[in-house]
Enzyme design. Structure first.
Site, PDB file in Angstrom:
ATOM      1  N   TRP A   1      22.373  28.449  26.531  1.00 12.74           N
ATOM      2  CA  TRP A   1      23.578  29.797  27.291  1.00 12.74           C
ATOM      3  C   TRP A   1      23.970  30.349  26.270  1.00 12.74           C
ATOM      4  CZ3 TRP A   1      29.011  25.883  25.834  1.00 12.74           C
ATOM      5  CH2 TRP A   1      28.405  25.359  24.516  1.00 12.74           C
ATOM      6  N   ASN A   2      25.012  31.552  26.809  1.00 15.06           N
ATOM      7  CA  ASN A   2      24.984  32.259  25.506  1.00 15.06           C
ATOM      8  C   ASN A   2      27.626  32.720  25.831  1.00 15.06           C
ATOM      9  OD1 ASN A   2      22.673  33.527  26.103  1.00 15.06           O
ATOM     10  ND2 ASN A   2      23.118  33.292  28.008  1.00 15.06           N
TER      11      ASN A   2
ATOM     12  N   HIS B   1      33.539  45.523  39.441  1.00 14.83           N
ATOM     13  CA  HIS B   1      35.356  44.841  39.194  1.00 14.83           C
ATOM     14  C   HIS B   1      35.893  45.350  40.144  1.00 14.83           C
ATOM     15  CE1 HIS B   1      35.496  48.997  37.229  1.00 14.83           C
ATOM     16  NE2 HIS B   1      36.309  48.339  37.189  1.00 14.83           N
TER      17      HIS B   1
ATOM     18  N   HIS C   1      43.924  55.420  42.410  1.00 16.06           N
ATOM     19  CA  HIS C   1      44.810  54.824  41.564  1.00 16.06           C
ATOM     20  C   HIS C   1      46.148  55.035  41.544  1.00 16.06           C
ATOM     21  CE1 HIS C   1      40.286  54.540  39.120  1.00 16.06           C
ATOM     22  NE2 HIS C   1      41.018  53.477  38.879  1.00 16.06           N
TER      23      HIS C   1
ATOM     24  N   ASP D   1      40.188  45.581  40.763  1.00 16.04           N
ATOM     25  CA  ASP D   1      40.758  46.511  39.940  1.00 16.04           C
ATOM     26  C   ASP D   1      42.500  45.736  40.707  1.00 16.04           C
ATOM     27  OD1 ASP D   1      40.120  48.591  38.606  1.00 16.04           O
ATOM     28  OD2 ASP D   1      40.776  50.179  39.065  1.00 16.04           O
TER      29      ASP D   1
ATOM     30  N   HIS E   1      37.195  46.079  33.228  1.00 14.18           N
ATOM     31  CA  HIS E   1      36.464  47.305  34.554  1.00 14.18           C
ATOM     32  C   HIS E   1      35.347  47.399  33.718  1.00 14.18           C
ATOM     33  CE1 HIS E   1      40.212  48.280  35.344  1.00 14.18           C
ATOM     34  NE2 HIS E   1      40.698  46.872  33.978  1.00 14.18           N
TER      35      HIS E   1
ATOM     36  N   HIS F   1      47.156  48.125  37.001  1.00 14.81           N
ATOM     37  CA  HIS F   1      46.123  48.517  35.739  1.00 14.81           C
ATOM     38  C   HIS F   1      46.307  49.683  35.694  1.00 14.81           C
ATOM     39  CE1 HIS F   1      42.413  50.453  34.356  1.00 14.81           C
ATOM     40  NE2 HIS F   1      42.139  50.956  35.686  1.00 14.81           N
TER      41      HIS F   1
HETATM   42 MN   LIG Z   1      38.674  49.853  36.940  1.00 13.40          MN
END
Ligand SMILES: [Mn+2]
Ligand SMILES: [Mn+2]
Lengths: 261, 261
Positions: free
Chosen positions: A62-63, A74, A208, A76, A70, A80
């Site tokens: 595992w990590n 991804h 946005h 938003d 973002h 945001h």
């Molecule tokens: Mn974004």
């Protein structure tokens, strides 16, 4: 199983409906958006091994991982952007789950985007798509195909120059047209929902600003849009349930009807 | 939209099919599994604000985040366990997307788990469920309902004592029965797919050992299983596409037919 979900299970099992992955792998070298140096920056993806069938954990691998909300492919959420700060359900944990599985329309702008890396999609392009494919229905995701995903791994993906990034995106007229249709959200293949030079549009960063101000969602760094039909697929875009989160890396899938089935 | 996806879109729009969220919020205080101190540990969730409509980013809010691949509601890929290290498609980026959307059977073990926090589900419990509900079909997820999600926020969720954790889980006979049915994976409400005292079963950690050795998937820290029918729902469980990752936090959703529709 009975009813529509039984039919879906059969269609998935027979291959009549295919699950298509629209996600770039999260790797340390996947580019993130770069802001002017006076601003807080987006963390790239980092991964640190905790154990791998060794003294640190004999039976398991595992990590630990870190990133920005973002980074990579991804999502938003409305919060945001300052225009969406007071939207109900504005953070990734509060977005209604019914908004995470929805029909998707794909507007193919790969031709003009290939000719001009600063291509701007307008309301006229939306109208031309609808003339060919019919109205964008309320409650749909709209994705802008540019084939930008194919540039991932090359400097052309972000297109960073002395004057900022260069990549295609929508203007205010396009976003306003989509909002008038009652979309759930808007997604792109580029590192943002806005064009690389979107700061110079009016309003600045129209995707946005207008999308989140209207409580709508965004998706970025999508891949594989060339595998989707213009309409008829379902998008599955469930962000991590980060308490109060502004966005999230996620695995984006589509349910796609196989041609002829 | 036409065909089964058109029917699904209509069913989602009308409420005949509901999208149910099976995910705990990612918060810094959500418990992670604790291993003996000689081993590498699972990082809890951490979040750091980068800007919030301020000098660090006047129009935007976002955070950087860190965690383990096995923090919060999360997915285990076959490579998480040494038995699955050579399985094809063994990491989260390589698991076939067709495995991420599938029918789900829910085995309600909340009664015996309430009576005994160390309750062990066996093949007899699987057989009893099938006698009532019919055979578990190949290609299904199987989830073990214990109502453990309702203990989140209390020490009883992990049940940590001097002798280790205490929570219910399956034994080898149960997992072997599920593997014989051809399941895709097995999920629980507890911090692992195995019981808190699963190290003392034979083999140790039978869910991890047998499931991943057979190339199957795991889900843990699920919530809301009391909102699912025993059968008839579809599970959506898409992990982050971490390159080479052993697991991933994720948003788990279910498509659930509304009763009577
Ligand atoms: Mn974004
Ligand atoms: Mn795990």
């Amino acid at each position: 199983m009975t009813g529509v979900l039984g039919d879906l299970a059969l269609a998935l099992a027979s291959g009549a409906v295919e699950v298509v992955d629209l996600t770039h792998a999260l790797t340390p070298d996947f580019p993130v958006i770069v802001l002017p140096p006076e601003f807080g920056q987006c963390a790239p993806f980092r991964i640190e091994e905790v154990s791998r069938y060794d003294a640190r954990g004999p039976a398991w691998y595992w990590n630990n991982i870190s990133m920005s909300e973002h980074t990579g492919t991804h999502f938003d959420a409305p919060a945001h952007w300052v225009t969406g700060r007071n939207q109900p359900g504005g953070t990734v944990d509060a977005v209604g789950p019914e908004r995470l599985v929805a029909p998707v329309c794909v507007l193919d702008m790969s031709g003009p985007s290939t000719e001009d890396r600063d291509f701007i999609m307008t309301a006229d392009h939306v109208a031309a798509w609808e003339a060919e494919h019919g109205a964008i229905p309320p409650g749909a995701w709209v994705l802008m195909r540019t084939d930008w995903a194919k540039k991932a791994g090359s400097p052309a993906y972000v297109g960073l120059e002395a004057d900022g990034a260069h990549s295609p995106g929508p203007d205010a007229s396009a976003i306003e047209a989509l909002l008038a249709r009652g979309i759930i959200g808007f997604g792109t293949e580029t590192v943002g929902t806005d064009a690389g030079q979107g700061a110079h549009l009016s309003p600045p960063y129209p995707a946005h600003s207008l999308l989140h101000g209207a409580g709508k969602l965004g998706l970025q760094c999508l891949a594989g849009l060339d595998r989707l039909p213009p309409k008829g697929a379902m998008l599955i875009a469930p962000p991590l349930k980060i308490a109060g989160g502004s966005g999230s890396p996620l695995r984006v899938l589509a349910l796609v009807p196989k041609e002829g089935s």
